[in-house]
Design an enzyme around this catalytic site. Structure first.
Site, PDB file in Angstrom:
ATOM      1  N   ARG A 110      43.217  34.565  10.629  1.00  0.00           N
ATOM      2  CA  ARG A 110      43.114  33.103  10.575  1.00  0.00           C
ATOM      3  C   ARG A 110      41.830  32.704   9.846  1.00  0.00           C
ATOM      4  NH1 ARG A 110      41.759  31.807  17.012  1.00  0.00           N
ATOM      5  NH2 ARG A 110      40.071  33.321  17.197  1.00  0.00           N
ATOM      6  N   CYS A 114      39.044  28.105   2.164  1.00  0.00           N
ATOM      7  CA  CYS A 114      37.726  27.653   1.738  1.00  0.00           C
ATOM      8  C   CYS A 114      37.662  26.130   1.929  1.00  0.00           C
ATOM      9  CB  CYS A 114      37.516  28.010   0.266  1.00  0.00           C
ATOM     10  SG  CYS A 114      35.967  27.359  -0.392  1.00  0.00           S
ATOM     11  N   ASN A 148      40.509  24.249  14.360  1.00  0.00           N
ATOM     12  CA  ASN A 148      40.101  25.043  15.512  1.00  0.00           C
ATOM     13  C   ASN A 148      38.832  25.808  15.168  1.00  0.00           C
ATOM     14  OD1 ASN A 148      41.139  26.190  18.291  1.00  0.00           O
ATOM     15  ND2 ASN A 148      40.341  27.941  17.151  1.00  0.00           N
ATOM     16  N   GLU A 149      37.789  25.574  15.923  1.00  0.00           N
ATOM     17  CA  GLU A 149      36.538  26.328  15.796  1.00  0.00           C
ATOM     18  C   GLU A 149      36.092  26.508  14.339  1.00  0.00           C
ATOM     19  OE1 GLU A 149      36.685  29.971  18.051  1.00  0.00           O
ATOM     20  OE2 GLU A 149      36.229  28.908  19.897  1.00  0.00           O
ATOM     21  N   GLU A 321      38.153  25.371  25.891  1.00  0.00           N
ATOM     22  CA  GLU A 321      38.647  26.701  26.260  1.00  0.00           C
ATOM     23  C   GLU A 321      37.658  27.314  27.248  1.00  0.00           C
ATOM     24  OE1 GLU A 321      39.245  29.101  22.771  1.00  0.00           O
ATOM     25  OE2 GLU A 321      40.337  27.527  21.714  1.00  0.00           O
ATOM     26  N   TRP A 329      37.601  40.149  22.773  1.00  0.00           N
ATOM     27  CA  TRP A 329      36.898  40.246  21.492  1.00  0.00           C
ATOM     28  C   TRP A 329      35.470  40.776  21.541  1.00  0.00           C
ATOM     29  CZ3 TRP A 329      32.820  36.984  22.213  1.00  0.00           C
ATOM     30  CH2 TRP A 329      33.013  35.867  23.034  1.00  0.00           C
ATOM     31  N   GLU A 369      45.618  39.058  20.320  1.00  0.00           N
ATOM     32  CA  GLU A 369      44.975  38.712  21.597  1.00  0.00           C
ATOM     33  C   GLU A 369      45.783  39.151  22.817  1.00  0.00           C
ATOM     34  OE1 GLU A 369      43.814  34.584  21.203  1.00  0.00           O
ATOM     35  OE2 GLU A 369      42.161  35.126  19.869  1.00  0.00           O
ATOM     36  N   GLN A 370      46.582  40.210  22.652  1.00  0.00           N
ATOM     37  CA  GLN A 370      47.395  40.633  23.801  1.00  0.00           C
ATOM     38  C   GLN A 370      46.551  41.183  24.940  1.00  0.00           C
ATOM     39  OE1 GLN A 370      49.683  44.427  22.945  1.00  0.00           O
ATOM     40  NE2 GLN A 370      49.481  43.555  20.894  1.00  0.00           N
ATOM     41  N   MET A 371      45.275  41.542  24.690  1.00  0.00           N
ATOM     42  CA  MET A 371      44.405  42.015  25.773  1.00  0.00           C
ATOM     43  C   MET A 371      43.589  40.878  26.399  1.00  0.00           C
ATOM     44  SD  MET A 371      45.300  45.084  25.781  1.00  0.00           S
ATOM     45  CE  MET A 371      44.165  45.798  26.973  1.00  0.00           C
ATOM     46  N   HIS A 372      43.803  39.656  25.933  1.00  0.00           N
ATOM     47  CA  HIS A 372      43.044  38.501  26.444  1.00  0.00           C
ATOM     48  C   HIS A 372      43.797  37.900  27.624  1.00  0.00           C
ATOM     49  CE1 HIS A 372      40.996  34.667  26.596  1.00  0.00           C
ATOM     50  NE2 HIS A 372      40.246  34.972  25.553  1.00  0.00           N
TER      51      HIS A 372
HETATM   52  C1  GAL Z   1      38.449  31.187  20.633  1.00  0.00           C
HETATM   53  C2  GAL Z   1      39.618  30.633  19.835  1.00  0.00           C
HETATM   54  C3  GAL Z   1      40.943  30.889  20.505  1.00  0.00           C
HETATM   55  C4  GAL Z   1      41.018  32.305  20.991  1.00  0.00           C
HETATM   56  C5  GAL Z   1      39.866  32.557  21.934  1.00  0.00           C
HETATM   57  C6  GAL Z   1      39.884  33.942  22.541  1.00  0.00           C
HETATM   58  O1  GAL Z   1      37.400  31.503  19.793  1.00  0.00           O
HETATM   59  O2  GAL Z   1      39.470  29.248  19.634  1.00  0.00           O
HETATM   60  O3  GAL Z   1      41.979  30.625  19.600  1.00  0.00           O
HETATM   61  O4  GAL Z   1      40.958  33.155  19.902  1.00  0.00           O
HETATM   62  O5  GAL Z   1      38.675  32.411  21.238  1.00  0.00           O
HETATM   63  O6  GAL Z   1      38.802  34.114  23.417  1.00  0.00           O
END
Ligand code: GAL
Length: 659
Positions: A110, A114, A148-149, A321, A329, A369-372
């Protein structure tokens, strides 16, 4: 800073496009049953909203919004521009951001775009407009998130052809003539003079370091590109979806663009709080301390960002979030201590958050992100955060019914001036390894929080400081004309340094020599600076050391020397209500100096012990135990009436008492 009174709410991030439609209604029902009010959707769904160019497929989104809305939830709709789909790349092969190594960012995760690419800006405006027209007046859509971010994964700076062209234009507008640019940057040095704007490149790939003035302007330009990109979306949404709160979700310790500038176009700020990931990846500390805080996070880091983003949001902030369990991560991803998800949530509320929204509803079984973790396991069974979210929902409702009513922010006595440009300036010319603006400001913030005082972050564009008793400006690289005036008018105690005022806005050493603030520090001169490597710290007379940074001062007679090195060199000097600090003291020595400053400003301090932390709003005093062992909070509670918790706090406990 005052905010409208508000009621606290919980929410969650949800991805209907990840789950079979038959399950949406049950998910929505469970969210409401859990006590959630808000649900954020849509921010990565572009490939499902527009599977092929111009071929919109909004049907599923309409149905998802309807299902969520009918269940009683309020929707935050995200624009999907952080994840341009693959076909967009065929339309604009040059839309990719380019790294400092000259390599375009690849497709397959993602944030590959630019900010300067005009074609991508148009696409981003187009999908935003299509979404806003489709859903803007939908009653269930009560807020919007742009993109997003911004800046996540190091994506503010891009060295694409589009960025270079836009940079030259930005320079032309700023300097008007090439002679003015050469003078401002000091390009006579090393024969770096240009004769035309189109000769100027990005400040990368030079043989040795590029000119710091060039680097700083590139950072300013890149920051403006983020603000411009964001404004396009905000304007479209505001016109098509009146009355809705428009936010962006910022991050922890990301200073690559000026959040105050981007925030000026939004209604409120939100941020993404991952305390255990931050502890692991974004903070330097002794290993023993890190291990001690492994499952709780740093006790000041979240509060710092709640307070900073409250300022970015002009008094209004959310957590978009909130970490609910282990993330995926960071270097290592431990589980929170039982109770911490609840503590983090209450702490956000205590610092003024209107909404705390958990990331995410259900853990994804696929992809990156399957481990999140989420509030639910992939099989929909509640995970750790679920019960804690429910507990907070019940507690918030109970307190509300007990007559506390809506909550409001307290006026804090301490102003901490925070300046994104200073972070870029010291990044361009640190002069000593480890001199980092965030760390410096955070050290002041830690000292203030441990003294139990409330802090308001203040942008350098502040027009008036008169409601504050004391203002701190650590490491502020340059004074603006307006800030000079504000500081001249300010009657309270002012504390500057180290390095404050040591450059002009053009990144040139001021002719009058630092700190160059004659209204506050007449005749005071920093005559030499040195940076200090670990192991070579300089002892202070009253205990502790200077680390990283030390300045030699010429001190006029009317200044007092309040702190000195063991050798007798002035470190903290004062003239009336104005302090200047000529170095970077380690934490305890800094706390001593900050404490003396607060005493002079008649700000009442209430030092906390260990890893207890204290926050107040208009109604309540909140105490948090970040430590892994029980702690006695009675001294901080005194005779106050407890409405939640007990004085003998267990790890991760929260106490709330009436003020
Ligand atoms: C944030 C992001 C989310 C997700 C999350 C995981 O940085 O906005 O989409 O990736 O982290 O912790």
């Amino acid at each position: 800073m005052t905010a409208p009174e508000f009621q606290r709410r919980l929410g969650v991030c949800y991805y209907p496009e990840h789950w079979p439609e038959e399950g949406w209604a049950e998910d929505a029902r469970r969210m409401v049953e859990l006590g959630l009010t808000w649900v954020r959707i849509g921010e990565f769904a572009w490939s499902r909203l527009e599977p092929a160019p111009g071929d919109y497929a909004f049907g599923w989104l309409d149905r998802a919004v309807a299902v969520l809305g009918e269940a009683g939830l309020k929707v935050v709709l995200g624009t999907p521009t952080a994840t341009p789909p693959r076909w967009l790349l065929d339309r604009h092969p040059d839309m990719l951001a380019v790294g400092a190594d000259g390599q375009p960012r690849g497709f397959g995760s993602r944030r590959h775009y630019c900010f300067s690419h005009e074609g991508y800006r148009d696409e981003s405006a187009r999908i935003t407009a299509a979404l806003a027209e489709r859903c803007g007046e939908n009653d269930a859509v009560a807020a919007w998130q742009t993109d997003n971010e911004y800046g996540c994964h190091d994506t503010v700076l891009s060295y694409s052809d589009a960025a270079l062209a836009a940079f030259r234009l930005w320079l032309l507008r700023k300097y008007e003539t090439i002679e003015a640019l050469n003078a401002a940057w000091g390009n006579v040095f090393w024969s770096m003079e240009y004769t035309a704007f189109d000769q100027i490149g990005a400040p990368v790939g030079t043989v040795t370091e590029p000119n710091p003035a060039h680097v700083l302007d590139y950072a300013r330009f890149s920051s403006d590109q983020v603000a411009d990109f964001n404004r396009i979306q905000a304007d479209i949404i505001r016109a098509a979806s009146p009355g809705r709160t428009i936010l962006h979700n910022y991050m922890g310790r990301v200073l690559d663009f000026d959040h105050f500038k981007t925030g000026a176009d939004l209604d409120a700020a939100s941020w993404d709080s991952y305390p255990l990931g931050f502890l692991e990846d974004r903070l330097e500390m002794a290993e023993a301390r890190r291990l001690r805080l492994l499952r709780q996070g740093d006790p000041d880091f979240q509060a710092f960002h709640h307070d900073l983003y409250r300022a970015v949001g002009k008094g209004r902030s959310w957590v978009m979030e909130q970490q609910p369990g282990p993330v995926n991560w960071a270097g290592h991803n431990p589980a929170p201590l039982p109770g911490m998800v609840r503590l983090w949530t209450w702490e956000a509320f205590a610092h003024g958050a209107e909404v705390v929204s958990y990331f995410r509803w259900r853990q994804a079984p696929f992809a990156q992100e399957q481990m999140h973790t989420g509030l639910l396991r992939p099989d929909s069974v509640p995970a750790q955060g679920y019960a804690e979210a429910r507990q907070v929902a019940e507690e918030v409702a109970r307190l509300h019914n007990q007559g506390a009513g809506d909550v409001g922010l307290r006026r804090n006595p301490v102003a901490l001036i925070f300046d994104y440009e200073s972070a870029w300036a010291w990044g361009a010319q640190p002069q000593g390894a480890g001199f980092d603006y965030f760390d410096l400001v955070f050290a002041f913030y830690r000292a203030l929080r441990r003294l139990g005082v409330g802090v308001d972050f203040i942008p350098p564009t502040v027009a008036d400081l008169s409601t504050y008793k004391v203002a701190f400006a650590p490491g502020l690289f340059a004074w603006t004309v307006s800030l000079r005036q504000v500081l001249a008018d300010f009657k309270g105690v002012f504390f500057a340094g180290p390095r404050s005022g040591s450059k002009t806005k053009d990144f040139i050493t001021p002719t009058a020599m630092p700190p160059d603030l004659p209204d506050r520090f007449p005749g005071l001169v920093v005559s030499r600076v040195e940076s200090i490597r670990p192991g070579a710290e300089i002892a202070l007379e009253d205990g502790g050391v200077l680390q990283l940074w030390c300045e030699l001062l010429d001190v006029p007679e009317e200044f007092s020397v309040d702190e000195a090195t063991a050798e007798g060199d002035p470190v903290l000097v004062r003239r009336g209500q104005s302090y200047y600090l000529a170095g970077w003291p380690e934490q305890d020595a800094l706390a001593r100096m900050v404490s003396a400053t607060l005493t002079r400003a008649a700000v009442k301090t209430e030092p906390v012990t260990g890893d207890l932390r204290l926050t107040e709003d208009v109604t309540y005093r909140y105490i948090f135990n970040y430590g892994p062992e029980p702690a006695d909070a009675s001294p901080l509670i005194g005779a106050r009436e407890i409405v939640l918790g007990t004085p003998n706090m267990q790890p991760a406990d929260v106490v709330i008492a009436r003020r």
